[in-house]
Design an enzyme around this catalytic site. Structure first.
Site, PDB file in Angstrom:
ATOM      1  N   GLY A 151      29.260  57.919  25.338  1.00  0.00           N
ATOM      2  CA  GLY A 151      28.698  59.259  25.546  1.00  0.00           C
ATOM      3  C   GLY A 151      29.290  59.920  26.777  1.00  0.00           C
ATOM      4  N   ASN A 211      47.632  65.519  26.683  1.00  0.00           N
ATOM      5  CA  ASN A 211      48.981  65.428  27.248  1.00  0.00           C
ATOM      6  C   ASN A 211      49.183  66.448  28.363  1.00  0.00           C
ATOM      7  OD1 ASN A 211      49.456  63.339  25.541  1.00  0.00           O
ATOM      8  ND2 ASN A 211      51.178  64.285  24.457  1.00  0.00           N
ATOM      9  N   GLU A 271      40.543  52.009  29.588  1.00  0.00           N
ATOM     10  CA  GLU A 271      40.763  52.649  28.294  1.00  0.00           C
ATOM     11  C   GLU A 271      42.258  52.693  27.989  1.00  0.00           C
ATOM     12  OE1 GLU A 271      39.383  56.652  28.235  1.00  0.00           O
ATOM     13  OE2 GLU A 271      39.436  56.830  26.066  1.00  0.00           O
TER      14      GLU A 271
END
Lengths: 399, 365, 399, 365
Positions: free
Chosen positions: A127, A383, A244
């Site tokens: 979340g 990006n 991540e």
């Protein structure tokens, strides 16, 4: 300089290959290869298979039950997994939340949640994103107010990947609205079955249901579900974001995708010759193959430095940008390759007319994948954000 | 030189644009997309009444247009609104083939909005080669398989190409037949398309049809020239919508406290999109304006346009999604559909590379 | 819609063609075709030829002795001039200064300077750019202080094209340093032979001497050489800049360049076949040819609107960007086409070894031109400035 | 895996970089560029003393390196400083051909810095085809014409390829000869090069030479593999300089009141340049690291590198000039020379497209 794996690394690779050959169910790898969805059950089954080998948590320390692989080992595993069309490990609990709990969680939180993760008892979702925030994550508005033993949470999260399967969500919430954006954020673990939570699907342009909106209306969360200190959530979030970034270049996925493109282009005929023999198509393939070879080496250089203790910084942003460009280019080649058969809506066409399409399992999903993977350059730090980071670091004269 | 639309075309453009803006919202279209037949008969009829179909035919054919710019004007508006009804395949391609074969009564019905057609020409292995026909005709019976036949399920008649003589890729020896929807031996297996509407795999097992022409390639090649130009115009309209949506989004969406269009990197990329829009518009003008030139000149301009639209379309579809971010990935947002229309247009009538090769071949000729 | 020229326009084109065929000296067009420099004398000779036909000042009103062509006529002339390898008209006096004098100059200035321009008595150069200003033109620092009947000018101009040939320079100078940048600028005409002026060559990376630095050290300029009002120079400068944009797309130059590329590539052999038959090279040529065809039509659309009285605005910026991209791409193709013979330093190689190079006049200058034409996207408002204008106008919702 | 330089190579890199930074300024080089012979003997000798030439040869050949990474390290530094002295053609290509033909004494002289060579192989119509040799040898006499022969005027000996048998493009039948600079019938017509240094058109009219090998193609193909890899490394060094100069310029140059690097459009383009630098570095590592693999793998990696460096080099040279603006166009500024080196490298040993085709052919093999 030595571009080859060491003997130990080669032995490890053989072990992974044998595992993939023996333990990865064929119906599972078929689905992945053809771009089908695995579903919750299939995903949980794969997690269980990995867990029984002790490989479900490659980056966890051994003391928490992880494999504690170094960067090279993790890379070898990811490369082989992609080559064998193994499912990805769902990262939210295992790769993203777990490191935060291991570093900042209480002993009780660690003892309770980490074993459940390995055992597959919880399905976690993330979340973080909110409507209107986009790449400006710290502007989040979901509010948590302490009332006695509970926080009362109100607000909305979005882009919640696989939230429809989840029973738990880890959230960034605003606990102090009166300080600088980054300083009033806390990190909460929330049971999705709490009253006041509603999950609504977001259907993507390729017709898939991957992401969701999650609404919080006076949701009561016990204070023991606060991770670390109140208002320090941004620190944990940033820590999580560095985790991540595992496999950020996606070399294995690109290699598998490129193999698919070549397989299609060798079978597809254009003007009486295989498409692969068409100089314009061959040039497109060769160029991206050349770029991928170079990026694979960049990736190994960074992994090698990381395995030796170096910390990847701006290089991760470079890999993210180039990696997504290459994967998206491969998706584009695949849709070009199949010609008019790119047009059918894959999922339905496959179900309804399995026999009718000439090679539906190759052609079917490629255009949908092309559209779906536009997300690669948007999510996880667009990006544009990555280019900003690169320029800032370089023009600052160092990292 | 004169780059203004004639008064008639300007009026058609205005009324069409107004109708679609008022009656063809994203929500309406998304509802139509879900229908089992993939289209709205009401929209079809109303657009026919507005003259959309009539504009595709010359006066001799019973219409009131039929020139390159008539067709370009219509399809640019259809593309701008992301219309999924099968005007391209049913009305333009089907109708103009029938007109070329003097099926006056059916053309009249088409212009009135009361007919649906499908053209079953492409085959599973033909890719973009127009002369590649394996479906055979023998003793008046058609046998073979046709691929991704647009609008097949809705069609009252199918126009089927079949090889009467010659090798699989010969231009000579391709005949066209008219086949009724309920003809014995005809199997239609339908599916929805990513960019909206439906197509089907069509199997012909000893199907009887009415011979339309024995010189099918000549007819197809003229009509496909029209259709390719129309596809470019349609894509131009869609690109214009994508560009406009992105331009608006950059001006209103805020991040880090200011409209994202004030971030110079995005502003400059927006400028590049606008430059490519001008290029695309000029390419379509060249294609439409040279439709009646000799074949080589006509086809060079068409291939130039299809190649340029393929490149510019990719840039604009991808950049529009990228600059929007996640919102553009959701089915509910107008751009998602528009971007799919732009991209999937590359798979019709030959893709970017196919037309580059054709342009090279024609240049060297 | 009608993409063809009218009968009148076709007749005009025939007249221009006949003129080029009959009046353009062959040794002159040979030099232009081969990328050689024409020199001051050659340039003045061409001007005289044009003047005797009444075509030296296409954009001047007839009352000043100009041809007063509309945009379409000017375009036809420029197209034919490029196709016949005619020299360009040196624009500084005729196309840039003259419109300013015609609109803002005094009767005396008009009567004196305009006839001299047609007669070729003066060679003008432009004193706009300054070191450190770049695209930020209004930040100029060259100072002019009024002392009696004169201004005393001190400062430095740079990128002064063909300043080595000039006897006159028109300059933007700062006459009031205490107001907003744009409001303290004046427009002066300065005799290059005035004491205190020094011209120093700037040699460009291709070895050419096109541009110069001009230094002003207490240079006395009579007040009658002020154009218009003091401190209003920025208005005149902006007016001039719109006139600088004639032929901004450079369609004719690109078309001539593309023809050269094809001529080289049909002669050059690669792998046993003409280079033009190589699919990769052919694809590069075809793509730029397709782009050029489209841009030529965009150019005609704008010209057609301008001839009908419309004012080209943001479209001019679009043409500038696309036009330079196309010309530079053609320059790149030319250098690729000649293979290893791109490497010799053209000007010297041609002089020293005319016989030795296989086709030196084709191969010789192409690489040097590639480098020289990098300037196209830098000077005259860089492509970055143009993109900024385009985005600003469009996002502002109109021009 | 290990991506660190060995200690020896690190030392060579350091000393070479230090020497060039201190002794090879823009002003010094611009002075050398004007010299009639296009080089500085002093620089040549001093670099030879630093071990630059020795690093190009194996211990068996009398050097102390000779592997891919030895050569890559040297040429990257030469490229970084924009060195115009003929180390590529004289030392690496010439020297390694002689080493392959066991001319031990001459190789020793080369490593000591006392010899200059030129390799006269390419011909006016050979473009980038290595087997295209029309120059003939008959009764020991060489006749023909060689094109753009680097360093010909300075060379003590020329290595000349000639066709002893077969057709003009055959790989078999190419012999190599050693020809003295003052041989009768040898004409050398020199000229300067855009990127510095000199080359010549060489005419052979019944020239006598010493046969080095009858299997010239095998020798050439090994040495040209080395040289192509070295060219990639040299270009990588030059690209690094261009990127660094641009990065510095963006940080210091002000416009509209702030450093131009704070303009996001430029910052993002700078980021793209940096990303391509990483790609280029990896491509060179792949080429250097696979030099001793089987020919197909070696050549695939070399062609991949040359293609990638061609594309990335063009981007970096052009973007560096564009982001600098006018200053980069002036001969006095370091970037002007560096950009020319990068661009002209595309014309050596096969250009971007040539190596793309070669990569495709090798991939399909």
């Amino acid at each position: 300089m030595d571009l080859s794996y060491t003997d130990e690394e080669l032995a490890f690779r053989d072990e992974v290959r044998a595992f993939m050959r023996d333990e990865l169910p064929k119906e599972m790898s078929d689905k992945i290869r053809l771009g089908d969805e695995l579903g919750k059950e299939g995903q949980e089954k794969w997690h269980a298979i990995l867990n029984s080998k002790g490989w479900l948590a490659p980056n966890w320390p051994k003391k928490f039950g992880g494999a504690e692989w170094n960067a090279v080992q993790r890379h070898i595993f990811e490369e082989e997994a992609a080559a064998h069309h193994a499912p990805r490990i769902v990262p939210f609990g295992l790769s993203m939340l777990a490191p935060v709990l291991q570093k900042f969680g209480s002993k009780e939180q660690q003892d309770y949640w980490l074993p459940r993760l390995l055992e597959g008892k919880d399905w976690w979702c993330q979340g973080y994103s909110e409507p209107g925030a986009g790449s400006d994550l710290a502007s989040l508005k979901t509010r948590a107010v302490r009332e006695g033993d509970h926080y009362i949470v109100n607000g909305q999260k979005t882009w919640t990947t696989l939230g429809q399967h989840a029973n738990m969500i880890f959230c960034l919430v605003r606990t102090d609205p009166d300080v600088k954006q980054q300083e009033g954020i806390s990190f909460l673990l929330i049971d999705m079955n709490t009253p006041g939570i509603e999950v609504r699907p977001i259907i993507l342009l390729d017709g898939t249901h991957e992401v969701n909106e999650v609404f919080f209306d006076d949701v009561k969360v016990p204070v023991e579900n606060l991770v670390g200190e109140e208002n320090k959530g941004w620190t944990y979030a940033k820590y999580l974001l560095t985790h991540e970034r595992t496999n950020i270049a996606g070399v294995g996925f690109s290699q598998a995708g490129l193999n698919t493109v070549k397989r299609i282009a060798r079978a597809e005929m254009a003007g009486g010759k295989p498409l692969m023999a068409n100089p314009h198509f061959a040039a497109r393939v060769a160029q991206v193959e050349i770029d991928l070879k170079a990026m694979a080496t960049s990736n190994m250089r960074i992994i090698s430095a990381a395995a030796a203790g170096g910390a990847p910084g701006v290089e991760a942003s470079m890999l993210k940008v180039k990696g997504t460009i290459i994967r998206q280019e491969i998706n584009d080649l695949a849709r070009r390759a199949v010609g008019p058969y790119a047009m059918p809506f894959a999922s339905e066409a496959i179900e309804g007319s399995n026999e009718a399409l000439p090679d539906p399992h190759e052609a079917g999903p490629v255009a949908a994948q092309y559209f779906n993977n536009r997300k690669l350059s948007i999510f996880g730090g667009s990006n544009e954000i990555q280019r900003g980071i690169i320029a800032k670091v370089m023009m600052g004269g160092g990292q | 030189m004169n780059f203004d639309l004639t008064e008639e075309r300007q009026m058609l453009q205005d009324s069409l644009r107004r109708y679609l803006r008022e009656k063809y919202s994203t929500a309406t279209r998304n509802e139509i997309l879900e229908r089992p037949n993939g289209m709205s008969e009401e929209v079809w009829t109303q657009l026919a009444e507005l003259g959309v179909i009539g504009a595709m035919f010359t006066e001799e054919q019973g219409g009131f247009g039929g020139a390159g710019f008539d067709i370009a004007v219509v399809f640019e508006e259809l593309g701008r609104a992301g219309v999924i009804e099968p005007f391209m395949d049913s009305a333009l391609i089907g109708g103009r083939i029938l007109a070329a074969c003097d099926k006056t009564d059916l053309v009249e019905e088409m212009i009135g909005g009361g007919l649906q057609l499908a053209v079953a020409h492409g085959e599973p292995t033909s890719r973009y080669d127009m002369s590649h026909v394996r479906t055979s005709v023998d003793g008046g019976k058609l046998n073979g398989r046709k691929a991704v036949v647009m609008n097949a399920e809705n069609a009252d008649h199918l126009i089927v190409s079949a090889r009467a003589s010659g090798d699989v890729a010969d231009e000579a020896g391709i005949a066209l037949y008219l086949v009724a929807k309920d003809a014995a031996g005809l199997t239609i297996q339908g599916y929805p398309l990513l960019a909206g509407g439906r197509a089907a795999e069509v199997t012909l097992d000893g199907v009887e049809g009415e011979l339309l022409t024995e010189d099918g390639f000549a007819v197809l090649s003229d009509v496909m020239a029209l259709a390719t130009m129309a596809q470019c115009a349609e894509t131009l309209g869609a690109m214009d919508t994508a560009t406009r949506l992105t331009n608006d989004y950059l001006g209103t969406r805020k991040q880090f406290g200011r409209p994202i269009g004030t971030f110079q990197a995005l502003a400059h990329r927006m400028a590049d999109m606008l430059i490519e829009m001008e290029q695309a518009r000029s390419a379509v003008i060249n294609a439409a304006g040279n439709l009646r030139e000799e074949t080589r000149i006509r086809d060079m301009n068409i291939s130039a346009a299809k190649n340029l639209l393929g490149r510019a379309g990719r840039l604009i579809a991808e950049e529009s999604i990228q600059m929007h971010g996640g919102i553009a990935m959701t089915q509910e947002y107008e751009l998602a559909h528009i971007a799919k229309r732009i991209t999937m247009a590359d798979h019709r009538f030959g893709d970017t590379d196919h037309h580059l090769e054709r342009f090279i071949a024609l240049s060297a000729a």
